[in-house]
Design a protein around this motif. Structure first.
Motif, PDB file in Angstrom:
ATOM      1  N   ARG A   1       4.343  -8.702  -7.913  1.00 38.26           N
ATOM      2  CA  ARG A   1       4.255  -7.517  -7.048  1.00 38.26           C
ATOM      3  C   ARG A   1       4.987  -6.333  -7.692  1.00 38.26           C
ATOM      4  N   ASP A   2       4.685  -6.104  -8.949  1.00 38.20           N
ATOM      5  CA  ASP A   2       5.353  -5.072  -9.736  1.00 38.20           C
ATOM      6  C   ASP A   2       4.988  -3.677  -9.212  1.00 38.20           C
ATOM      7  N   PRO A   3       5.958  -2.898  -8.738  1.00 41.39           N
ATOM      8  CA  PRO A   3       5.642  -1.594  -8.127  1.00 41.39           C
ATOM      9  C   PRO A   3       5.233  -0.520  -9.135  1.00 41.39           C
ATOM     10  N   GLN A   4       5.465  -0.742 -10.439  1.00 36.71           N
ATOM     11  CA  GLN A   4       5.136   0.303 -11.411  1.00 36.71           C
ATOM     12  C   GLN A   4       3.630   0.547 -11.521  1.00 36.71           C
ATOM     13  N   TYR A   5       2.826  -0.403 -11.040  1.00 37.06           N
ATOM     14  CA  TYR A   5       1.369  -0.234 -11.095  1.00 37.06           C
ATOM     15  C   TYR A   5       0.771   0.242  -9.765  1.00 37.06           C
ATOM     16  N   ASP A   6       1.631   0.520  -8.789  1.00 41.84           N
ATOM     17  CA  ASP A   6       1.127   0.927  -7.479  1.00 41.84           C
ATOM     18  C   ASP A   6       0.374   2.255  -7.589  1.00 41.84           C
ATOM     19  N   GLY A   7      -0.886   2.241  -7.163  1.00 39.06           N
ATOM     20  CA  GLY A   7      -1.723   3.422  -7.257  1.00 39.06           C
ATOM     21  C   GLY A   7      -2.353   3.616  -8.620  1.00 39.06           C
ATOM     22  N   ARG A   8      -1.960   2.781  -9.587  1.00 47.41           N
ATOM     23  CA  ARG A   8      -2.507   2.902 -10.936  1.00 47.41           C
ATOM     24  C   ARG A   8      -3.451   1.759 -11.290  1.00 47.41           C
ATOM     25  N   ALA A   9      -3.216   0.615 -10.691  1.00 47.49           N
ATOM     26  CA  ALA A   9      -4.063  -0.554 -10.953  1.00 47.49           C
ATOM     27  C   ALA A   9      -4.362  -1.249  -9.635  1.00 47.49           C
ATOM     28  N   PHE A  10      -5.546  -1.820  -9.551  1.00 48.13           N
ATOM     29  CA  PHE A  10      -5.983  -2.510  -8.343  1.00 48.13           C
ATOM     30  C   PHE A  10      -6.647  -3.818  -8.753  1.00 48.13           C
ATOM     31  N   VAL A  11      -6.630  -4.789  -7.851  1.00 51.25           N
ATOM     32  CA  VAL A  11      -7.251  -6.076  -8.135  1.00 51.25           C
ATOM     33  C   VAL A  11      -8.377  -6.328  -7.139  1.00 51.25           C
ATOM     34  N   GLY A  12      -9.541  -6.726  -7.651  1.00 51.76           N
ATOM     35  CA  GLY A  12     -10.656  -7.145  -6.810  1.00 51.76           C
ATOM     36  C   GLY A  12     -10.743  -8.662  -6.849  1.00 51.76           C
ATOM     37  N   VAL A  13     -10.846  -9.269  -5.666  1.00 56.00           N
ATOM     38  CA  VAL A  13     -10.821 -10.726  -5.561  1.00 56.00           C
ATOM     39  C   VAL A  13     -12.223 -11.221  -5.210  1.00 56.00           C
ATOM     40  N   ALA A  14     -12.840 -11.919  -6.148  1.00 48.85           N
ATOM     41  CA  ALA A  14     -14.237 -12.335  -5.980  1.00 48.85           C
ATOM     42  C   ALA A  14     -14.410 -13.296  -4.809  1.00 48.85           C
ATOM     43  N   SER A  15     -13.423 -14.139  -4.540  1.00 52.53           N
ATOM     44  CA  SER A  15     -13.570 -15.150  -3.479  1.00 52.53           C
ATOM     45  C   SER A  15     -13.544 -14.554  -2.078  1.00 52.53           C
ATOM     46  N   THR A  16     -12.978 -13.352  -1.942  1.00 55.62           N
ATOM     47  CA  THR A  16     -12.896 -12.722  -0.618  1.00 55.62           C
ATOM     48  C   THR A  16     -13.699 -11.432  -0.525  1.00 55.62           C
ATOM     49  N   GLY A  17     -14.034 -10.816  -1.681  1.00 56.23           N
ATOM     50  CA  GLY A  17     -14.714  -9.528  -1.670  1.00 56.23           C
ATOM     51  C   GLY A  17     -13.784  -8.376  -1.333  1.00 56.23           C
ATOM     52  N   ILE A  18     -12.454  -8.612  -1.409  1.00 59.13           N
ATOM     53  CA  ILE A  18     -11.461  -7.615  -1.035  1.00 59.13           C
ATOM     54  C   ILE A  18     -10.781  -7.070  -2.292  1.00 59.13           C
ATOM     55  N   PHE A  19     -10.369  -5.793  -2.246  1.00 57.00           N
ATOM     56  CA  PHE A  19      -9.510  -5.289  -3.319  1.00 57.00           C
ATOM     57  C   PHE A  19      -8.179  -4.825  -2.743  1.00 57.00           C
ATOM     58  N   CYS A  20      -7.117  -4.960  -3.561  1.00 59.02           N
ATOM     59  CA  CYS A  20      -5.746  -4.741  -3.093  1.00 59.02           C
ATOM     60  C   CYS A  20      -4.934  -3.965  -4.122  1.00 59.02           C
ATOM     61  N   ARG A  21      -3.787  -3.470  -3.646  1.00 63.40           N
ATOM     62  CA  ARG A  21      -2.747  -3.034  -4.565  1.00 63.40           C
ATOM     63  C   ARG A  21      -2.142  -4.276  -5.212  1.00 63.40           C
ATOM     64  N   LEU A  22      -1.498  -4.114  -6.362  1.00 66.41           N
ATOM     65  CA  LEU A  22      -0.836  -5.263  -6.982  1.00 66.41           C
ATOM     66  C   LEU A  22       0.405  -5.683  -6.183  1.00 66.41           C
ATOM     67  N   THR A  23       0.886  -4.795  -5.317  1.00 67.37           N
ATOM     68  CA  THR A  23       2.061  -5.104  -4.498  1.00 67.37           C
ATOM     69  C   THR A  23       1.694  -5.700  -3.140  1.00 67.37           C
ATOM     70  N   CYS A  24       0.440  -6.031  -2.931  1.00 68.62           N
ATOM     71  CA  CYS A  24      -0.004  -6.550  -1.636  1.00 68.62           C
ATOM     72  C   CYS A  24       0.792  -7.807  -1.266  1.00 68.62           C
ATOM     73  N   PRO A  25       1.253  -7.903  -0.006  1.00 68.79           N
ATOM     74  CA  PRO A  25       2.020  -9.076   0.412  1.00 68.79           C
ATOM     75  C   PRO A  25       1.167 -10.315   0.696  1.00 68.79           C
ATOM     76  N   ALA A  26      -0.140 -10.180   0.631  1.00 71.10           N
ATOM     77  CA  ALA A  26      -1.009 -11.323   0.933  1.00 71.10           C
ATOM     78  C   ALA A  26      -0.848 -12.424  -0.112  1.00 71.10           C
ATOM     79  N   ARG A  27      -1.307 -13.608   0.246  1.00 70.78           N
ATOM     80  CA  ARG A  27      -1.258 -14.746  -0.678  1.00 70.78           C
ATOM     81  C   ARG A  27      -2.031 -14.411  -1.947  1.00 70.78           C
ATOM     82  N   LYS A  28      -1.469 -14.774  -3.104  1.00 69.16           N
ATOM     83  CA  LYS A  28      -2.061 -14.376  -4.378  1.00 69.16           C
ATOM     84  C   LYS A  28      -3.279 -15.237  -4.732  1.00 69.16           C
ATOM     85  N   PRO A  29      -4.336 -14.596  -5.231  1.00 63.52           N
ATOM     86  CA  PRO A  29      -5.563 -15.332  -5.589  1.00 63.52           C
ATOM     87  C   PRO A  29      -5.411 -16.034  -6.934  1.00 63.52           C
TER      88      PRO A  29
END
Length: 365
Positions: free
Chosen positions: A18-46
Motif C-alpha cells: 500500500r505504498d502511498p508514493q503511487y497514489d494517483g499515479r498508478a492504478f491496478v485493474g483486477v481481472a477476477s472482479t472487473g474493478i480498478f483501485c488505487r494501490l493504497t486500497c484497503p481491500a484484500r489484495k488480488p
C-alpha cells in the motif's frame, strides 16, 4: 504522466505494501472482479496473475474496469455526476446523446470539461465503454459478434475490434473462428451500412439504423448456426467500390454478386425492382402487374419491405400510387435523398448520350 511507471512486478509489491508514493499515479485493474483501485486500497489484495497496471483512471475505464467503491480511485464526484453514473450503471446498453444530457439540465460543453478533468474522458465516452461491456456479456451468452457490435453502438468494425481487444485481450472475431458470413461496416454519405458477405457473394446490406436489422441478423444467424463473425472478403471491397461510384453519381450499375433469400414470389418482386431504371419510380400495383400478379399489391408491398439488400435491390424506387414516398426501412429522408441522387445520375447519363449523338452528327460525312 509525469514519470515512467516501474515494471508490473514492482507495482505489485507496491500494491501489497500500500505504498502511498503511487497514489494517483498508478492504478491496478483486477481481472477476477472487473474493478480498478488505487494501490493504497484497503481491500484484500488480488493474486498477481489477476492484476494489470495503468497510469491513469481513464486507461482503467477504457480497459473495461469499474471504479472501486472502497478506495474511490476517481476521487470525490459531484452529486449531478453521480446521478449520471448511476443511470449508466442501471442501463449500460443505453445510447446516450448530447440531447439526452440537455434534457436532464446539463450543458454539454461544461459536462465534457468536468468529466475530462475527473475521469480523463467525457461522459459519452464512458457510456460507449459501458455499451462495450454490455456487448461482451451478450457475446458470452451466445449472441453473434455483429449483434454485439451494433448493441455497443460502433459503426466502425475496426473501432469495435480495437476496443474489444482492449477490453478482453483478443478480437471478437476469435469467438467465431469458423464464420460462414463476415460482417463489416461501410461509411456512406447517408450514414453507416453493415454488409454481410462470404467469399462469393453479398448476403445483407442495410443501414445500421434500420429497425428491422436485428431481426434480419437473427434470421441469418439461425441459417448459419450462429457462425457470423467480423471481417471482410474481396466481395466487401467490390461492394465498397460499387457504392463509392453510386454515391458519387457516376454509376448505378452494381457488379457485386448477391444472394437472394425468400420465397419465389419475394425473389420475383426483387428481380422486378432491379429492372426499374435509375431516376424512375414505380408503384406497388405496377410491380404487381409486371410479375403477373395484379391482385397481389399488398404482398408486393410486404416483399418490398423485406428486402435486405438496400440500394442494390432498389426498393427505394417504389412509391405510393398517389406519388407519396410511403415507408422505407432506412428512413424516408434517405429514400428522398436516394431518389434525388438517381435523378441527377439519370440526367447526367442523358446529357452524356446527347453529347455523344451531337459529336456523331458533327462527324457525319
Amino acid at each position: 504522466m509525469l514519470f515512467t511507471l516501474p515494471d508490473p512486478d514492482s507495482l505489485y509489491q507496491a500494491l501489497l505494501a500500500r505504498d502511498p508514493q503511487y497514489d494517483g499515479r498508478a492504478f491496478v485493474g483486477v481481472a477476477s472482479t472487473g474493478i480498478f483501485c488505487r494501490l493504497t486500497c484497503p481491500a484484500r489484495k488480488p493474486l498477481r496473475r489477476n492484476c494489470s497496471f495503468f497510469d491513469s483512471a481513464a486507461a482503467c475505464l477504457e480497459a473495461g474496469f469499474r471504479p472501486c467503491k472502497r478506495c474511490h480511485p476517481l476521487g470525490e464526484i459531484a452529486p449531478a455526476h453521480q446521478a449520471l453514473l448511476a443511470a449508466l450503471e442501471q442501463d449500460p446498453a443505453r445510447r446516450w446523446s448530447e440531447a439526452d444530457l440537455v434534457a436532464l439540465g446539463h450543458d454539454p460543453s461544461t459536462l465534457r470539461r468536468a468529466f475530462r478533468r475527473q475521469f480523463g474522458m467525457t461522459f459519452l465516452d464512458l457510456a460507449r465503454q459501458a455499451r462495450l461491456r454490455h456487448a461482451a456479456r451478450h457475446l458470452a451468452q451466445g449472441g453473434t459478434v455483429i449483434e454485439a457490435q451494433l448493441e455497443a453502438g460502433f459503426d466502425s468494425a475496426s473501432g469495435f475490434r480495437a476496443a474489444f481487444a482492449r477490453l478482453l485481450g483478443h478480437a471478437p472475431a476469435r469467438m467465431a473462428e469458423a464464420a460462414l458470413l463476415r460482417a463489416d461496416f461501410i461509411d456512406t454519405p447517408l450514414g453507416g451500412m453493415v454488409a454481410l458477405v462470404d467469399d462469393h457473394a453479398l448476403h445483407l446490406l442495410e443501414f445500421t439504423s434500420r429497425p428491422a436489422l436485428g431481426a434480419e441478423l437473427r434470421r441469418l444467424s439461425a441459417l448459419t448456426k450462429g457462425r457470423i463473425g467480423l471481417g471482410r472478403s474481396a466481395i466487401t471491397d467490390q461492394l465498397e467500390a460499387d457504392l463509392a461510384r453510386y454515391f458519387a453519381a457516376e454509376s448505378a450499375q452494381f457488379t457485386t454478386p448477391m444472394v437472394l433469400y425468400g420465397t419465389p414470389f419475394t425473389r420475383a418482386v426483387w428481380q422486378a425492382l432491379q429492372t426499374i431504371p435509375p431516376g424512375e419510380t414505380r408503384s406497388y400495383s405496377q410491380i404487381a402487374r409486371q410479375i403477373g400478379r395484379p391482385e397481389a399489391v399488398r404482398a408486393v408491398a410486404r416483399a418490398n419491405g423485406a428486402n435486405q439488400l438496400a440500394v442494390l435491390i432498389p426498393c427505394h424506387r417504389v412509391i405510393g400510387a398517389d406519388g407519396s414516398l410511403t415507408g422505407y426501412g432506412g428512413g424516408l429522408w434517405r429514400k428522398e435523398r436516394l431518389i434525388a441522387l438517381e435523378a441527377r445520375l439519370a440526367a447526367a447519363s442523358r446529357d452524356q448520350k446527347l453529347r455523344e449523338s451531337l459529336d456523331l452528327a458533327c462527324n457525319w460525312p
